[in-house]
Write a protein that holds these residues in place. Structure first.
Motif, short mmCIF file in Angstrom:
data_model
loop_
_atom_site.label_atom_id
_atom_site.label_comp_id
_atom_site.label_asym_id
_atom_site.label_seq_id
_atom_site.Cartn_x
_atom_site.Cartn_y
_atom_site.Cartn_z
N ILE A 110 29.78 70.49 52.82
CA ILE A 110 29.62 71.17 53.95
C ILE A 110 30.10 70.62 55.22
O ILE A 110 31.37 70.54 55.91
N ARG A 111 29.32 69.42 55.17
CA ARG A 111 29.30 68.37 57.15
C ARG A 111 30.95 67.81 56.27
O ARG A 111 31.49 67.44 57.38
N ASP A 112 31.02 67.01 55.22
CA ASP A 112 32.41 66.59 55.45
C ASP A 112 33.50 66.99 55.78
O ASP A 112 34.55 66.87 56.29
N ALA A 113 33.68 68.33 54.95
CA ALA A 113 34.70 69.31 54.84
C ALA A 113 35.04 70.05 56.15
O ALA A 113 35.99 69.73 56.86
N THR A 114 33.66 70.04 57.03
CA THR A 114 33.46 71.03 58.49
C THR A 114 34.17 69.31 58.92
O THR A 114 35.35 69.46 60.05
N SER A 115 34.29 68.37 59.52
CA SER A 115 34.18 67.51 60.15
C SER A 115 35.67 66.99 59.62
O SER A 115 35.98 66.31 60.67
N ASN A 116 36.80 66.92 58.75
CA ASN A 116 37.60 66.76 58.29
C ASN A 116 38.45 67.72 58.87
O ASN A 116 39.64 67.21 59.79
N LEU A 117 38.28 69.03 58.52
CA LEU A 117 38.92 69.65 59.41
C LEU A 117 38.99 69.77 60.69
O LEU A 117 40.34 69.84 61.60
N LEU A 118 38.32 68.64 61.47
CA LEU A 118 37.57 68.90 63.28
C LEU A 118 38.36 68.42 63.10
O LEU A 118 39.36 67.85 64.55
N ILE A 123 26.84 78.71 61.16
CA ILE A 123 27.70 79.34 59.66
C ILE A 123 26.20 78.63 59.00
O ILE A 123 25.40 78.70 58.96
N THR A 124 26.73 79.99 57.85
CA THR A 124 26.01 80.80 56.73
C THR A 124 25.63 81.27 55.54
O THR A 124 27.56 81.61 55.67
N ALA A 125 25.39 80.82 55.08
CA ALA A 125 26.32 81.81 53.33
C ALA A 125 25.17 83.13 52.70
O ALA A 125 25.90 83.55 51.79
N TYR A 126 24.50 83.02 54.27
CA TYR A 126 23.18 83.97 53.89
C TYR A 126 23.34 85.37 55.40
O TYR A 126 22.86 86.10 55.81
N ALA A 127 25.06 85.94 55.13
CA ALA A 127 25.54 86.45 56.53
C ALA A 127 24.68 87.40 56.06
O ALA A 127 25.03 88.36 55.30
N SER A 128 24.51 88.58 57.63
CA SER A 128 23.85 89.92 57.62
C SER A 128 23.81 90.66 58.86
O SER A 128 24.15 89.38 60.25
N PRO A 154 31.99 81.18 52.66
CA PRO A 154 33.09 80.35 53.04
C PRO A 154 33.78 80.98 54.02
O PRO A 154 33.73 82.19 54.07
N PHE A 155 34.15 80.26 55.38
CA PHE A 155 35.03 80.56 56.36
C PHE A 155 36.42 80.27 55.95
O PHE A 155 36.76 79.05 55.57
N ALA A 156 37.10 80.86 57.02
CA ALA A 156 39.18 80.22 57.36
C ALA A 156 38.71 79.33 58.51
O ALA A 156 38.07 79.44 59.23
N PRO A 157 38.80 77.91 57.22
CA PRO A 157 39.61 77.32 58.57
C PRO A 157 39.67 76.93 59.88
O PRO A 157 39.49 76.80 61.07
N ASP A 158 41.00 78.38 60.15
CA ASP A 158 41.44 78.79 60.97
C ASP A 158 40.68 79.72 62.08
O ASP A 158 40.29 79.79 63.76
N GLU A 159 39.44 80.34 62.17
CA GLU A 159 38.95 80.45 62.91
C GLU A 159 37.11 79.63 62.74
O GLU A 159 36.76 80.34 64.03
#
Length: 126
Positions: free
Chosen positions: A16-24, A81-86, A105-110
């Protein structure tokens, strides 16, 4: 020194860290990644303009990290960000002043929209 804002990413899941970093980074942001809140708090990184943190991590949670920074007088606009949204988690986040609370999982645009909204709180735009 770069004029691009630094976004700190704190998540115990390396993928998640790597994917989020790459996106940003692909959107033009500088990023710094941390495996936990303690690593972020003790880092020598320049002050982050935005924080993206996991809601649930061993040790200090993303919400606790946000609250800790406020208590230190070093508030950083935060996206959780959370996998346990409530609904309860979202309510806690809103009450604490969190900019966005995204379910994985969230959309990159979000995420990009949330980070831009967070930066708009601290970065003057002309």
């Amino acid at each position: 020194m770069s004029s691009r804002p630094l976004v700190a990413i704190v998540d115990d899941d390396q993928s998640i860290r790597d994917a989020t970093s790459n996106l940003l980074q692909s959107a033009g942001f500088l990023t710094a990644t941390f495996a936990d809140a303690e690593s972020f708090l003790t880092s020598s990184e320049p002050r982050a303009a935005c924080l993206v943190a996991d809601m649930r991590m061993p040790g200090m949670s993303g919400l606790q990290l946000h609250q800790h920074l406020i208590a230190l007088g070093a508030s950083i606009p935060t996206v959780l960000i959370t996998a346990y949204a409530s609904d309860a988690a979202r309510s806690l986040a809103r009450a604490a002043g969190i900019v966005c609370c995204l379910a994985k999982p969230f959309a990159p645009d979000e995420l990009l929209e949330c980070v831009r909204n967070a930066l708009a709180r601290t970065t003057p735009r002309s």
